[in-house]
Scaffold this motif. Sequence first.
Motif, PDB file in Angstrom:
ATOM      1  N   GLY A  53      64.307  28.459  16.366  1.00 33.95           N
ATOM      2  CA  GLY A  53      62.894  28.782  16.159  1.00 33.95           C
ATOM      3  C   GLY A  53      62.614  30.257  15.993  1.00 33.95           C
ATOM      4  O   GLY A  53      63.529  31.086  15.941  1.00 33.95           O
ATOM      5  N   ALA A  54      61.313  30.569  15.891  1.00 37.67           N
ATOM      6  CA  ALA A  54      60.868  31.955  15.782  1.00 37.67           C
ATOM      7  C   ALA A  54      61.331  32.721  17.010  1.00 37.67           C
ATOM      8  O   ALA A  54      61.280  32.212  18.119  1.00 37.67           O
ATOM      9  CB  ALA A  54      59.343  31.997  15.667  1.00 37.67           C
ATOM     10  N   MET A  55      61.786  33.952  16.796  1.00 42.24           N
ATOM     11  CA  MET A  55      62.385  34.709  17.900  1.00 42.24           C
ATOM     12  C   MET A  55      61.378  35.549  18.667  1.00 42.24           C
ATOM     13  O   MET A  55      60.508  36.187  18.088  1.00 42.24           O
ATOM     14  CB  MET A  55      63.454  35.658  17.354  1.00 42.24           C
ATOM     15  CG  MET A  55      64.655  34.926  16.812  1.00 42.24           C
ATOM     16  SD  MET A  55      66.002  36.072  16.451  1.00 42.24           S
ATOM     17  CE  MET A  55      66.860  35.064  15.215  1.00 42.24           C
ATOM     18  N   GLY A  56      61.558  35.582  19.963  1.00 41.63           N
ATOM     19  CA  GLY A  56      60.963  36.611  20.803  1.00 41.63           C
ATOM     20  C   GLY A  56      61.978  37.732  20.982  1.00 41.63           C
ATOM     21  O   GLY A  56      63.086  37.684  20.430  1.00 41.63           O
ATOM     22  N   ALA A  57      61.600  38.722  21.786  1.00 40.86           N
ATOM     23  CA  ALA A  57      62.471  39.889  21.965  1.00 40.86           C
ATOM     24  C   ALA A  57      63.788  39.505  22.630  1.00 40.86           C
ATOM     25  O   ALA A  57      64.849  40.034  22.275  1.00 40.86           O
ATOM     26  CB  ALA A  57      61.748  40.956  22.788  1.00 40.86           C
ATOM     27  N   GLY A  58      63.749  38.582  23.589  1.00 41.74           N
ATOM     28  CA  GLY A  58      64.981  38.196  24.288  1.00 41.74           C
ATOM     29  C   GLY A  58      65.982  37.554  23.351  1.00 41.74           C
ATOM     30  O   GLY A  58      67.171  37.913  23.342  1.00 41.74           O
ATOM     31  N   THR A  59      65.498  36.609  22.551  1.00 39.02           N
ATOM     32  CA  THR A  59      66.390  35.949  21.593  1.00 39.02           C
ATOM     33  C   THR A  59      66.911  36.937  20.554  1.00 39.02           C
ATOM     34  O   THR A  59      68.091  36.897  20.184  1.00 39.02           O
ATOM     35  CB  THR A  59      65.661  34.784  20.898  1.00 39.02           C
ATOM     36  OG1 THR A  59      65.103  33.940  21.904  1.00 39.02           O
ATOM     37  CG2 THR A  59      66.617  33.974  20.042  1.00 39.02           C
ATOM     38  N   ALA A  60      66.040  37.824  20.100  1.00 36.25           N
ATOM     39  CA  ALA A  60      66.491  38.832  19.129  1.00 36.25           C
ATOM     40  C   ALA A  60      67.617  39.680  19.716  1.00 36.25           C
ATOM     41  O   ALA A  60      68.586  40.022  19.026  1.00 36.25           O
ATOM     42  CB  ALA A  60      65.317  39.705  18.693  1.00 36.25           C
ATOM     43  N   SER A  61      67.517  39.999  21.012  1.00 40.00           N
ATOM     44  CA  SER A  61      68.597  40.790  21.626  1.00 40.00           C
ATOM     45  C   SER A  61      69.892  39.988  21.642  1.00 40.00           C
ATOM     46  O   SER A  61      70.981  40.533  21.441  1.00 40.00           O
ATOM     47  CB  SER A  61      68.210  41.238  23.037  1.00 40.00           C
ATOM     48  OG  SER A  61      68.327  40.177  23.982  1.00 40.00           O
ATOM     49  N   GLU A  62      69.785  38.690  21.864  1.00 45.37           N
ATOM     50  CA  GLU A  62      71.000  37.863  21.906  1.00 45.37           C
ATOM     51  C   GLU A  62      71.670  37.771  20.533  1.00 45.37           C
ATOM     52  O   GLU A  62      72.894  37.811  20.425  1.00 45.37           O
ATOM     53  CB  GLU A  62      70.651  36.464  22.448  1.00 45.37           C
ATOM     54  CG  GLU A  62      70.433  36.507  23.954  1.00 45.37           C
ATOM     55  CD  GLU A  62      69.756  35.280  24.526  1.00 45.37           C
ATOM     56  OE1 GLU A  62      68.804  34.780  23.881  1.00 45.37           O
ATOM     57  OE2 GLU A  62      70.172  34.831  25.604  1.00 45.37           O
ATOM     58  N   ILE A  63      70.851  37.622  19.493  1.00 44.34           N
ATOM     59  CA  ILE A  63      71.442  37.534  18.155  1.00 44.34           C
ATOM     60  C   ILE A  63      72.076  38.871  17.764  1.00 44.34           C
ATOM     61  O   ILE A  63      73.177  38.913  17.198  1.00 44.34           O
ATOM     62  CB  ILE A  63      70.382  37.081  17.127  1.00 44.34           C
ATOM     63  CG1 ILE A  63      69.864  35.690  17.512  1.00 44.34           C
ATOM     64  CG2 ILE A  63      70.971  37.072  15.711  1.00 44.34           C
ATOM     65  CD1 ILE A  63      70.936  34.647  17.782  1.00 44.34           C
ATOM     66  N   ALA A  64      71.412  39.966  18.114  1.00 48.69           N
ATOM     67  CA  ALA A  64      72.005  41.279  17.830  1.00 48.69           C
ATOM     68  C   ALA A  64      73.319  41.448  18.586  1.00 48.69           C
ATOM     69  O   ALA A  64      74.320  41.925  18.029  1.00 48.69           O
ATOM     70  CB  ALA A  64      71.015  42.385  18.197  1.00 48.69           C
ATOM     71  N   LEU A  65      73.352  41.043  19.846  1.00 48.14           N
ATOM     72  CA  LEU A  65      74.591  41.144  20.637  1.00 48.14           C
ATOM     73  C   LEU A  65      75.671  40.212  20.086  1.00 48.14           C
ATOM     74  O   LEU A  65      76.862  40.549  20.101  1.00 48.14           O
ATOM     75  CB  LEU A  65      74.309  40.830  22.110  1.00 48.14           C
ATOM     76  CG  LEU A  65      73.502  41.898  22.858  1.00 48.14           C
ATOM     77  CD1 LEU A  65      72.973  41.355  24.187  1.00 48.14           C
ATOM     78  CD2 LEU A  65      74.337  43.159  23.101  1.00 48.14           C
ATOM     79  N   ALA A  66      75.267  39.049  19.600  1.00 52.36           N
ATOM     80  CA  ALA A  66      76.235  38.122  19.001  1.00 52.36           C
ATOM     81  C   ALA A  66      76.877  38.747  17.767  1.00 52.36           C
ATOM     82  O   ALA A  66      78.091  38.639  17.560  1.00 52.36           O
ATOM     83  CB  ALA A  66      75.554  36.802  18.635  1.00 52.36           C
ATOM     84  N   LEU A  67      76.068  39.409  16.946  1.00 49.60           N
ATOM     85  CA  LEU A  67      76.621  40.045  15.751  1.00 49.60           C
ATOM     86  C   LEU A  67      77.536  41.199  16.139  1.00 49.60           C
ATOM     87  O   LEU A  67      78.591  41.402  15.531  1.00 49.60           O
ATOM     88  CB  LEU A  67      75.492  40.528  14.843  1.00 49.60           C
ATOM     89  CG  LEU A  67      74.623  39.388  14.282  1.00 49.60           C
ATOM     90  CD1 LEU A  67      73.511  39.958  13.411  1.00 49.60           C
ATOM     91  CD2 LEU A  67      75.466  38.385  13.499  1.00 49.60           C
ATOM     92  N   LYS A  68      77.140  41.957  17.147  1.00 47.55           N
ATOM     93  CA  LYS A  68      77.986  43.053  17.640  1.00 47.55           C
ATOM     94  C   LYS A  68      79.352  42.499  18.081  1.00 47.55           C
ATOM     95  O   LYS A  68      80.385  43.125  17.877  1.00 47.55           O
ATOM     96  CB  LYS A  68      77.272  43.725  18.816  1.00 47.55           C
ATOM     97  CG  LYS A  68      77.921  44.978  19.320  1.00 47.55           C
ATOM     98  CD  LYS A  68      77.593  46.193  18.482  1.00 47.55           C
ATOM     99  CE  LYS A  68      78.243  47.442  19.061  1.00 47.55           C
ATOM    100  NZ  LYS A  68      78.213  48.559  18.135  1.00 47.55           N
ATOM    101  N   ALA A  69      79.330  41.314  18.692  1.00 49.70           N
ATOM    102  CA  ALA A  69      80.573  40.691  19.171  1.00 49.70           C
ATOM    103  C   ALA A  69      81.271  39.874  18.084  1.00 49.70           C
ATOM    104  O   ALA A  69      82.283  39.229  18.349  1.00 49.70           O
ATOM    105  CB  ALA A  69      80.275  39.808  20.382  1.00 49.70           C
ATOM    106  N   GLU A  70      80.725  39.891  16.884  1.00 47.25           N
ATOM    107  CA  GLU A  70      81.286  39.159  15.739  1.00 47.25           C
ATOM    108  C   GLU A  70      81.383  37.657  15.980  1.00 47.25           C
ATOM    109  O   GLU A  70      82.337  36.994  15.547  1.00 47.25           O
ATOM    110  CB  GLU A  70      82.641  39.757  15.335  1.00 47.25           C
ATOM    111  CG  GLU A  70      82.511  41.239  15.014  1.00 47.25           C
ATOM    112  CD  GLU A  70      83.710  41.823  14.283  1.00 47.25           C
ATOM    113  OE1 GLU A  70      84.756  41.166  14.248  1.00 47.25           O
ATOM    114  OE2 GLU A  70      83.575  42.939  13.732  1.00 47.25           O
ATOM    115  N   LYS A  71      80.399  37.120  16.666  1.00 48.12           N
ATOM    116  CA  LYS A  71      80.298  35.672  16.840  1.00 48.12           C
ATOM    117  C   LYS A  71      79.586  35.074  15.626  1.00 48.12           C
ATOM    118  O   LYS A  71      78.632  35.675  15.106  1.00 48.12           O
ATOM    119  CB  LYS A  71      79.460  35.347  18.087  1.00 48.12           C
ATOM    120  CG  LYS A  71      80.128  35.706  19.392  1.00 48.12           C
ATOM    121  CD  LYS A  71      81.189  34.686  19.759  1.00 48.12           C
ATOM    122  CE  LYS A  71      81.927  35.123  21.016  1.00 48.12           C
ATOM    123  NZ  LYS A  71      82.972  34.166  21.412  1.00 48.12           N
ATOM    124  N   PRO A  72      79.968  33.874  15.185  1.00 45.73           N
ATOM    125  CA  PRO A  72      79.203  33.216  14.123  1.00 45.73           C
ATOM    126  C   PRO A  72      77.819  32.819  14.647  1.00 45.73           C
ATOM    127  O   PRO A  72      77.699  32.360  15.780  1.00 45.73           O
ATOM    128  CB  PRO A  72      80.046  31.988  13.788  1.00 45.73           C
ATOM    129  CG  PRO A  72      81.021  31.823  14.882  1.00 45.73           C
ATOM    130  CD  PRO A  72      81.159  33.131  15.593  1.00 45.73           C
TER     131      PRO A  72
END
Lengths: 171, 171, 171, 171
Positions: free
Chosen positions: B104-123
């Motif tokens: 769904g639409a992201m809040g700040a918490g979810t946005a931080s998780e997706i950014a951290l996932a990309l930093k960790a090179e997770k799909p």
Amino acid sequence: VRRFIVGVMGQGEGADELSLAQALELGALIAKEGWVVLSGGRDIGVMKAVNQGAKQIPGSLTLGILPSSVVAPSPDLDIVVVTDMHNARNNINVLSSDVVVACGAMGAGTASEIALALKAEKPVILLSPDAESTTLFLKLGKGGVRIADTPVQTIATIKALRRGQIGSETL
Amino acid sequence: VRRFIVGVMGQGEGADELSLAQALELGALIAKEGWVVLSGGRDIGVMKAVNQGAKQIPGSLTLGILPSSVVAPSPDLDIVVVTDMHNARNNINVLSSDVVVACGAMGAGTASEIALALKAEKPVILLSPDAESTTLFLKLGKGGVRIADTPVQTIATIKALRRGQIGSETL
Amino acid sequence: VRRFIVGVMGQGEGADELSLAQALELGALIAKEGWVVLSGGRDIGVMKAVNQGAKQIPGSLTLGILPSSVVAPSPDLDIVVVTDMHNARNNINVLSSDVVVACGAMGAGTASEIALALKAEKPVILLSPDAESTTLFLKLGKGGVRIADTPVQTIATIKALRRGQIGSETL
Amino acid sequence: VRRFIVGVMGQGEGADELSLAQALELGALIAKEGWVVLSGGRDIGVMKAVNQGAKQIPGSLTLGILPSSVVAPSPDLDIVVVTDMHNARNNINVLSSDVVVACGAMGAGTASEIALALKAEKPVILLSPDAESTTLFLKLGKGGVRIADTPVQTIATIKALRRGQIGSETL
């Protein structure tokens, strides 16, 4: 449906024969009760042995809280939680356990976990501990620390804690 | 025996009806595949719904990484990991997931998780995302971010990732 | 006597020329105000530049929150805090800052910091941001995010926040 | 320009008169050497006293690593780092210190810090410790733990460590 979790702490590289044998037996006994085995997740020492023991039992569930994304996890883990926080993950180990068991003579890492468990007011069981750790943690624990000589006795103590026959803040 | 873990992230207090409905369905579909559902563990929003959905399926396993020892966990969690690290636990959420889904639409918490996932090179899979998050994370993701419209499509994308039909560093 | 801390976030390996030049100038301007410069502490990119800029000013104080005990710290740091928590330390960066500045086009790490800053309701200033980050974070920030074109304008915005001429929950 | 940091650990609520008096004196002596005082940052016990002592000295610098964003920091802190990680921040305390001093009889929190310091191979000084902690940590420390009776002796030991007259892995 929240599962009851027993955290088993102990040495990695420095674990002696008795600790490894008792961790193996303890893992199996915890699993037989239907409880989850939590450990620091590495493929060495007490962590490795307790997971090995648990996976001898069908339906067992093993949870490892890994210090790093590059360290090898125990192959007997069902669930691997990767923290990348190194030894700061020791606090997660104890906060996530309903009861914390230290298996064998303590190294510095295990001692930190027992100290953090007492800080968090978790019930603690020392299984075949060394004399120096016993003396300090019985003093710091103010009644929240029990001693066990065998894995069987450890399980009996956990059951008594759960039945409320002996005191515990959190069980 | 290490289980495959799908992390499902999404809003707590701010989750809308579509997100909740899709999280519920997604939880059930993940469980049907025999995969573990990982979430932030709170009893609200997407976290609550995805665990509810998963527990409709016999044999499902739900894992919650709680921010605090005082926050209420979702009652549909099997395994509760207590971090007491508040939002720093978002990094554990993504590091412990084999694939990360934002629902769904992201809040700040979810946005931080997706950014951290990309930093960790997770799909990463964005399920029914908002336009602004989509634009930023497709750019930051350099090919590691996929979009899905439905839970069924999300599962199909995960399967394609696992089969290696589409690229992924870590699956 | 608690010192006012300005956290300056930005890319490491991926920082472009404008970001580096603006970080250098911003570090000097923050130090001239007598404020502490906080950064992620690594010896690269915006982190390196902002500390370099600050240390051109006598009496400046630079604080670095390092992700790991093995990564090289910026040589211009006065105070090195070692977390060994990798990207989970991003949350400490923002919680320890009175105001958070993102310098230049964002990578995934910086995007996680801005998202975590908004989650913590910290005032945020985006200095010369990319369009995609601007769009998402203005939306998520609900009035707590400002845009600046230059380091001078960034300082003016911080001063206005501190005087209460523009709103802020935490200054 | 990286400053030398002495971490001073000790009880909060449970600190006795001797610990408080020695922490006060130790803070001043550390500051006179031009070293940074690091503590857990709370406004109580050894943390409060060591910062008070340090701020009696012009030019002193006090750094507090706070467990939470809602706990009151010592008013004598110059730099407040907010972790929101509760006791997991104990690992940051020791990793960020060049030498770790435990002041007085230990509670569980301080014991966890000394154990983590030994795990990280940091040099440790126990100032007026209780007998039980002394016995355990001398054993676990394998030569990396020294005992001091007074703050003056503590400073002398740190100087000897820095001159390499007594061994240390990290100084």
